[in-house]
Design a protein around this motif. Structure first.
Motif, mmCIF file in Angstrom:
data_model
loop_
_atom_site.group_PDB
_atom_site.id
_atom_site.type_symbol
_atom_site.label_atom_id
_atom_site.label_comp_id
_atom_site.label_asym_id
_atom_site.label_seq_id
_atom_site.Cartn_x
_atom_site.Cartn_y
_atom_site.Cartn_z
ATOM 1 N N VAL A 18 -13.795 -6.028 -50.874
ATOM 2 C CA VAL A 18 -14.259 -5.044 -49.893
ATOM 3 C C VAL A 18 -13.894 -5.588 -48.511
ATOM 4 O O VAL A 18 -14.395 -6.629 -48.093
ATOM 5 N N THR A 19 -13.002 -4.876 -47.815
ATOM 6 C CA THR A 19 -12.512 -5.371 -46.522
ATOM 7 C C THR A 19 -13.010 -4.563 -45.336
ATOM 8 O O THR A 19 -12.769 -4.943 -44.195
ATOM 9 N N ASP A 20 -13.703 -3.449 -45.576
ATOM 10 C CA ASP A 20 -14.124 -2.601 -44.464
ATOM 11 C C ASP A 20 -15.568 -2.831 -44.023
ATOM 12 O O ASP A 20 -16.112 -2.056 -43.262
ATOM 13 N N MET A 21 -16.182 -3.926 -44.485
ATOM 14 C CA MET A 21 -17.537 -4.283 -44.073
ATOM 15 C C MET A 21 -17.563 -5.747 -43.658
ATOM 16 O O MET A 21 -16.759 -6.548 -44.137
ATOM 17 N N PRO A 32 -15.586 -10.430 -49.643
ATOM 18 C CA PRO A 32 -14.689 -10.112 -48.542
ATOM 19 C C PRO A 32 -13.325 -10.793 -48.686
ATOM 20 O O PRO A 32 -12.404 -10.505 -47.943
#
Length: 177
Positions: A18-21, A32
């Motif tokens: 997950v890269t958008d948090m 991440p």
């Protein structure tokens, strides 16, 4: 993968990258950064380390490392060839597994390089990060040739650009207050 010495840990969400948090805001079960893991059926494990399969390239008494570019090139007969450009300006190819053979020498030493595969050939440019410092070349699995007869030059300029620039210059030179 051995499971001895492990314990069960309840996990409601089995996610992934997950890269958008922000990393601190992520729920349990996601990451991440998944660069050092391998996802297998029903689990996640640490990727194995890298192992060098080539012996160091030696030129005389000096060890040279292929540090500029490593690229796998698919030849027209679909054979895969690893290409390595070293810091002395020599191009090497892995034509038989685990053995590097010198393809060419004489390119500018300690330069960066970029390449692209197209039409059954590998096109290679040697540059300093901004501009070309050697002539572009191509490799077809047998021959390593120049793409052009001249070295890197200026970009293309159209006639309309030259005319527009000369009109701006004339207009500026005749203007007075």
């Amino acid at each position: 993968m051995s499971i001895s010495g492990t314990i069960d840990a309840p996990l409601d969400l089995f996610g992934g990258l997950v890269t958008d948090m922000a990393a601190a805001d992520l729920p349990q079960g996601v990451s991440p950064d998944c660069q050092d893991v391998a996802f297998i059926l029903g689990g996640v494990k640490t990727r194995p380390g890298l192992v060098s399969i080539f012996s160091p390239i030696v030129s005389g008494a000096e060890e040279i490392r292929p540090s500029i570019i490593l690229k796998t090139y698919a030849q027209p007969n679909l054979a895969q060839t690893l290409l390595a450009l070293d810091s002395s300006g020599s191009l090497w190819g892995e034509n038989s597994p685990g053995v590097l053979t010198q393809i060419a020498t004489g390119m500018v030493a300690n330069s960066a390089a970029s390449s692209a595969s197209l039409f059954g050939r590998e096109y290679l440019t040697v540059h300093d990060g901004n501009f070309g410092v050697d002539v572009p070349r191509q490799y077809d699995g047998t021959n390593f040739d120049r793409v052009s007869q001249c070295g890197p030059g200026a970009g293309v300029t159209s006639v309309a650009d030259i005319i527009a620039e000369s009109r701006q210059f004339r207009g500026a030179s005749t203007w007075s207050r």
